[in-house]
Design a protein around this motif. Structure first.
Motif, PDB file in Angstrom:
ATOM      1  N   PHE A 256       0.822  -1.214   0.000  1.00 35.20           N
ATOM      2  CA  PHE A 256       0.000   0.000   0.000  1.00 35.20           C
ATOM      3  C   PHE A 256       0.856   1.264   0.000  1.00 35.20           C
ATOM      4  N   VAL A 257       2.143   1.112   0.229  1.00 34.53           N
ATOM      5  CA  VAL A 257       3.085   2.240   0.146  1.00 34.53           C
ATOM      6  C   VAL A 257       4.256   1.793  -0.726  1.00 34.53           C
ATOM      7  N   PRO A 258       4.039   1.643  -2.031  1.00 33.92           N
ATOM      8  CA  PRO A 258       5.053   1.055  -2.924  1.00 33.92           C
ATOM      9  C   PRO A 258       6.383   1.775  -2.925  1.00 33.92           C
ATOM     10  N   ARG A 259       6.385   3.072  -2.616  1.00 32.48           N
ATOM     11  CA  ARG A 259       7.660   3.787  -2.623  1.00 32.48           C
ATOM     12  C   ARG A 259       8.599   3.298  -1.525  1.00 32.48           C
ATOM     13  N   TYR A 260       8.064   2.594  -0.542  1.00 32.22           N
ATOM     14  CA  TYR A 260       8.907   2.057   0.516  1.00 32.22           C
ATOM     15  C   TYR A 260       9.756   0.875   0.028  1.00 32.22           C
ATOM     16  N   ARG A 261       9.573   0.467  -1.241  1.00 33.20           N
ATOM     17  CA  ARG A 261      10.446  -0.542  -1.832  1.00 33.20           C
ATOM     18  C   ARG A 261      11.234   0.041  -3.001  1.00 33.20           C
ATOM     19  N   GLN A 262      11.328   1.363  -3.030  1.00 35.79           N
ATOM     20  CA  GLN A 262      12.071   2.031  -4.087  1.00 35.79           C
ATOM     21  C   GLN A 262      13.223   2.845  -3.503  1.00 35.79           C
ATOM     22  N   ARG A 263      14.236   3.053  -4.330  1.00 34.52           N
ATOM     23  CA  ARG A 263      15.375   3.878  -3.940  1.00 34.52           C
ATOM     24  C   ARG A 263      15.546   4.992  -4.970  1.00 34.52           C
TER      25      ARG A 263
ATOM     26  N   LEU B  78      -4.506  -8.539   4.584  1.00 32.49           N
ATOM     27  CA  LEU B  78      -4.888  -7.832   3.363  1.00 32.49           C
ATOM     28  C   LEU B  78      -4.294  -8.470   2.117  1.00 32.49           C
ATOM     29  N   GLY B  79      -3.428  -9.437   2.322  1.00 28.46           N
ATOM     30  CA  GLY B  79      -2.904 -10.165   1.169  1.00 28.46           C
ATOM     31  C   GLY B  79      -1.685  -9.511   0.565  1.00 28.46           C
ATOM     32  N   ALA B  80      -0.512 -10.008   0.910  1.00 30.48           N
ATOM     33  CA  ALA B  80       0.716  -9.457   0.347  1.00 30.48           C
ATOM     34  C   ALA B  80       0.785  -9.744  -1.148  1.00 30.48           C
ATOM     35  N   ASP B  81       1.212  -8.746  -1.905  1.00 28.65           N
ATOM     36  CA  ASP B  81       1.305  -8.940  -3.343  1.00 28.65           C
ATOM     37  C   ASP B  81       2.557  -9.742  -3.698  1.00 28.65           C
ATOM     38  N   GLU B  82       2.530 -10.340  -4.858  1.00 25.44           N
ATOM     39  CA  GLU B  82       3.706 -11.067  -5.349  1.00 25.44           C
ATOM     40  C   GLU B  82       4.612 -10.064  -6.061  1.00 25.44           C
ATOM     41  N   TRP B  83       5.307  -9.278  -5.267  1.00 26.72           N
ATOM     42  CA  TRP B  83       6.096  -8.180  -5.824  1.00 26.72           C
ATOM     43  C   TRP B  83       7.422  -8.680  -6.382  1.00 26.72           C
ATOM     44  N   ARG B  84       7.738  -8.204  -7.547  1.00 23.88           N
ATOM     45  CA  ARG B  84       9.043  -8.455  -8.143  1.00 23.88           C
ATOM     46  C   ARG B  84       9.610  -7.119  -8.604  1.00 23.88           C
ATOM     47  N   ALA B  85      10.820  -6.868  -8.196  1.00 18.51           N
ATOM     48  CA  ALA B  85      11.442  -5.593  -8.560  1.00 18.51           C
ATOM     49  C   ALA B  85      11.687  -5.517 -10.063  1.00 18.51           C
ATOM     50  N   ARG B  86      11.322  -4.374 -10.627  1.00 26.03           N
ATOM     51  CA  ARG B  86      11.645  -4.137 -12.029  1.00 26.03           C
ATOM     52  C   ARG B  86      13.130  -3.821 -12.164  1.00 26.03           C
ATOM     53  N   ARG B  87      13.747  -4.348 -13.192  1.00 22.76           N
ATOM     54  CA  ARG B  87      15.187  -4.110 -13.376  1.00 22.76           C
ATOM     55  C   ARG B  87      15.452  -2.612 -13.535  1.00 22.76           C
TER      56      ARG B  87
ATOM     57  N   TRP C 147      12.751   7.604  -9.109  1.00 27.20           N
ATOM     58  CA  TRP C 147      12.494   6.501  -8.192  1.00 27.20           C
ATOM     59  C   TRP C 147      12.562   5.189  -8.978  1.00 27.20           C
ATOM     60  N   VAL C 148      13.333   4.228  -8.477  1.00 23.13           N
ATOM     61  CA  VAL C 148      13.419   2.919  -9.112  1.00 23.13           C
ATOM     62  C   VAL C 148      13.232   1.837  -8.056  1.00 23.13           C
ATOM     63  N   ASP C 149      12.732   0.674  -8.471  1.00 26.95           N
ATOM     64  CA  ASP C 149      12.598  -0.439  -7.537  1.00 26.95           C
ATOM     65  C   ASP C 149      13.968  -0.880  -7.033  1.00 26.95           C
ATOM     66  N   ASP C 150      14.036  -1.202  -5.759  1.00 26.93           N
ATOM     67  CA  ASP C 150      15.276  -1.716  -5.174  1.00 26.93           C
ATOM     68  C   ASP C 150      15.356  -3.212  -5.474  1.00 26.93           C
ATOM     69  N   GLU C 151      16.229  -3.571  -6.414  1.00 28.99           N
ATOM     70  CA  GLU C 151      16.342  -4.967  -6.829  1.00 28.99           C
ATOM     71  C   GLU C 151      16.852  -5.861  -5.706  1.00 28.99           C
ATOM     72  N   HIS C 152      17.489  -5.277  -4.697  1.00 31.94           N
ATOM     73  CA  HIS C 152      18.030  -6.049  -3.581  1.00 31.94           C
ATOM     74  C   HIS C 152      17.268  -5.731  -2.290  1.00 31.94           C
ATOM     75  N   PHE C 153      15.985  -5.408  -2.433  1.00 27.55           N
ATOM     76  CA  PHE C 153      15.191  -5.043  -1.261  1.00 27.55           C
ATOM     77  C   PHE C 153      15.213  -6.163  -0.222  1.00 27.55           C
ATOM     78  N   ASP C 154      15.556  -5.795   0.998  1.00 29.67           N
ATOM     79  CA  ASP C 154      15.686  -6.745   2.102  1.00 29.67           C
ATOM     80  C   ASP C 154      14.893  -6.214   3.285  1.00 29.67           C
ATOM     81  N   ILE C 155      13.735  -6.809   3.528  1.00 36.07           N
ATOM     82  CA  ILE C 155      12.876  -6.299   4.594  1.00 36.07           C
ATOM     83  C   ILE C 155      13.546  -6.422   5.954  1.00 36.07           C
TER      84      ILE C 155
END
Length: 482
Positions: A52-59, A163-172, A72-80
């Motif tokens: 619900f806050v997609p920017r929290y997985r972007q750098r 709420l159901g976590a999405d199957e998120w995959r970082a865009r290259r 803003w780009v997806d963090d390909e190495h996102f580590d919660i």
């Protein structure tokens, strides 16, 4: 192409330094539910809600040659696990120990190579309680596309909704060539891109020149053994360390002041802050003859079609008020503060606190973040102190089944302003969060004591004379109360 940062966000990044980390923080204290609470439950909750806050997985990705603003780009190495961290106090941990830990954590800037946020789970508090400390960078929470992550973690019921976590995959991420090509394309097809880039580049040059001038001035002062003269005791250079102070008070006390003397809860809060600043300055030996007022910036939610709306439904604007710290009477201080807001009240421009607190999905952390952005944008207007006051829900909130019993905002400090105060009302209490520069204001703890005493003074003035307790006889609440 990914979204490009706006000039105001780039300016915030440029203003950041080791002494002025640009993030907001919130301390929340919880009582675990019947099923208990552990670190993994929070990680699972964040994983479920972060979509619900997609920017929290972007750098942030800069453009080669800086020919356009970063994107803003997806963090390909996102580590919660990097962002949701675990810590603990020696049991039974005290509130003083928690504040000391928080002070050290909020002093550290966020890692710009990763998404700009962190959450700390602090275990070991007395009575089985635990705390969550969240840090979110100013550029991350703009109130338009992104809200604070605390807004999506809190529920009105102890029963956690999956709420159901999405199957998120970082865009290259884009290659350097793609970044340049995208910047050229945007410049050719969107005039705003050109304007924003020129504005940002020009601003960076001016900020660099100003920074060099300030550095040169400090060197000259040091060589000639001079100290720059300050017009205010709460204006001065910042160090890299902070001291966080928290104060819990009763909402009922603020309501007594409002019912006896009129005005609003916000007026009572600002009068309390004014009285606390006066008492604190006097303990430092400051002459009240030379310090009659402290100019404060108070962000307010308004109805204004000319201002940029937020995802929470209303724009946030700067309101400047002179806090009459030189006035000895608490009632006169209260009425002077109340009068400064009278124009907004009569025009209908201001939004009532009850309406704010009743907004669907409302979380004070987001409004505090937006208030800090306003304070940052207005930092050249000459104010000395920022006070953000946000009315929160008066029913308990929960995270993963645990009930939140306290929430303290930790507002950021801007260059030259070693003190900031945030206030949140929630579930029958009013929580004051004080952020101070550790070197410039080493006695910030005393200011916290003065907050309680200033509120007691107002409450005494609201009681019938025959029922007033003698001054100094009111029982103080223990500072260990969460």
């Amino acid at each position: 192409m990914s979204e490009r940062l706006r000039p105001r966000d780039v300016a915030l990044l440029a203003e950041e330094s080791p002494t002025t980390p640009m993030h907001n923080a919130t301390i929340e204290i919880f009582e675990p539910g019947a099923s208990g609470f552990d670190y993994q439950r929070l990680v699972d909750l964040v994983h479920d809600r972060i979509s619900f806050v997609p920017r929290y997985r972007q750098r942030i990705q800069t453009v080669p040659g800086r020919i356009a603003n970063p994107i803003w780009v997806d963090d390909e190495h996102f580590d919660i696990g990097f962002h949701v961290r675990r810590s603990a106090l020696p049991r039974p941990g005290t509130l003083d120990q928690l504040r000391e830990l928080v002070s050290r954590i909020v002093s550290r800037p966020l890692d710009r190579s990763r998404p700009l946020w962190e959450i700390y789970v602090v275990e070991g508090l007395a009575d089985g309680q635990f705390a969550l400390l969240t840090k979110s960078h100013h550029v991350l929470v703009d109130g338009i596309d992104t809200v604070d992550i605390g807004q999506v973690l809190l529920d009105t019921s102890p029963d956690t909704k999956e709420l159901g976590a999405d199957e998120w995959r970082a865009r290259r991420g884009p290659s350097p060539f793609s970044l340049i090509a995208g910047a050229v394309k945007d410049s050719a097809t969107d005039v705003d891109t050109v304007v924003d880039t020129v504005r940002t580049t020009t601003g960076a040059v001016l900020r660099g020149a100003a920074g060099g001038a300030r550095t040169t001035g400090r060197v000259i002062d040091a060589l000639t053994n001079r100290t720059p003269r300050s017009e205010s005791p709460i204006i001065g250079p910042l160090s890299q360390q902070r001291r966080v102070v928290t104060v819990r008070t009763d909402l009922a006390d603020h309501r007594k002041v409002r019912e006896a003397h009129g005005g609003t809860i916000n007026d009572a809060v600002l009068a309390t802050v004014t009285g606390a600043l006066r008492a604190w300055l006097m303990t430092r030996g400051e002459s009240m003859r030379g310090i009659r007022k402290i100019r404060a910036l108070v962000p307010v939610s308004v109805i204004d079609d000319e201002l940029e709306a937020t995802a929470l439904g209303s724009p946030i604007a700067a309101h400047f008020v002179d806090l009459p710290v030189g006035e000895a009477s608490p009632l006169v201080r209260l009425h002077q503060v109340s009068y400064s807001f009278q124009a907004d009240k009569e025009s209908g421009r201001g939004i009532p606190a009850a309406r704010l607190a009743g907004m669907s999905g409302f979380a004070p952390a987001t409004f505090h973040a937006l208030g800090a952005r306003v304070a940052g944008a207005e930092r050249r207007k000459g104010y000395q102190l920022c006070v953000t006051n946000v009315p929160g829900p008066q029913a308990p909130l929960h995270a993963a089944g645990a009930r939140m019993v306290a929430t303290y905002p930790v507002p950021p400090l801007f260059e030259g302003r070693p003190l900031a105060i945030g206030v949140t009302s929630y579930d029958g209490a009013v929580f004051y969060g004080i952020n101070a520069d550790r070197d410039m204001l080493p006695d910030a703890d005393l200011l916290g004591q003065c907050v309680r005493e200033a509120l007691d003074e107002l409450v005494d003035s609201a009681a019938p004379s025959r029922n007033r307790a003698p001054r100094g006889r009111r029982k103080r609440k223990t500072p260990e109360t969460p």
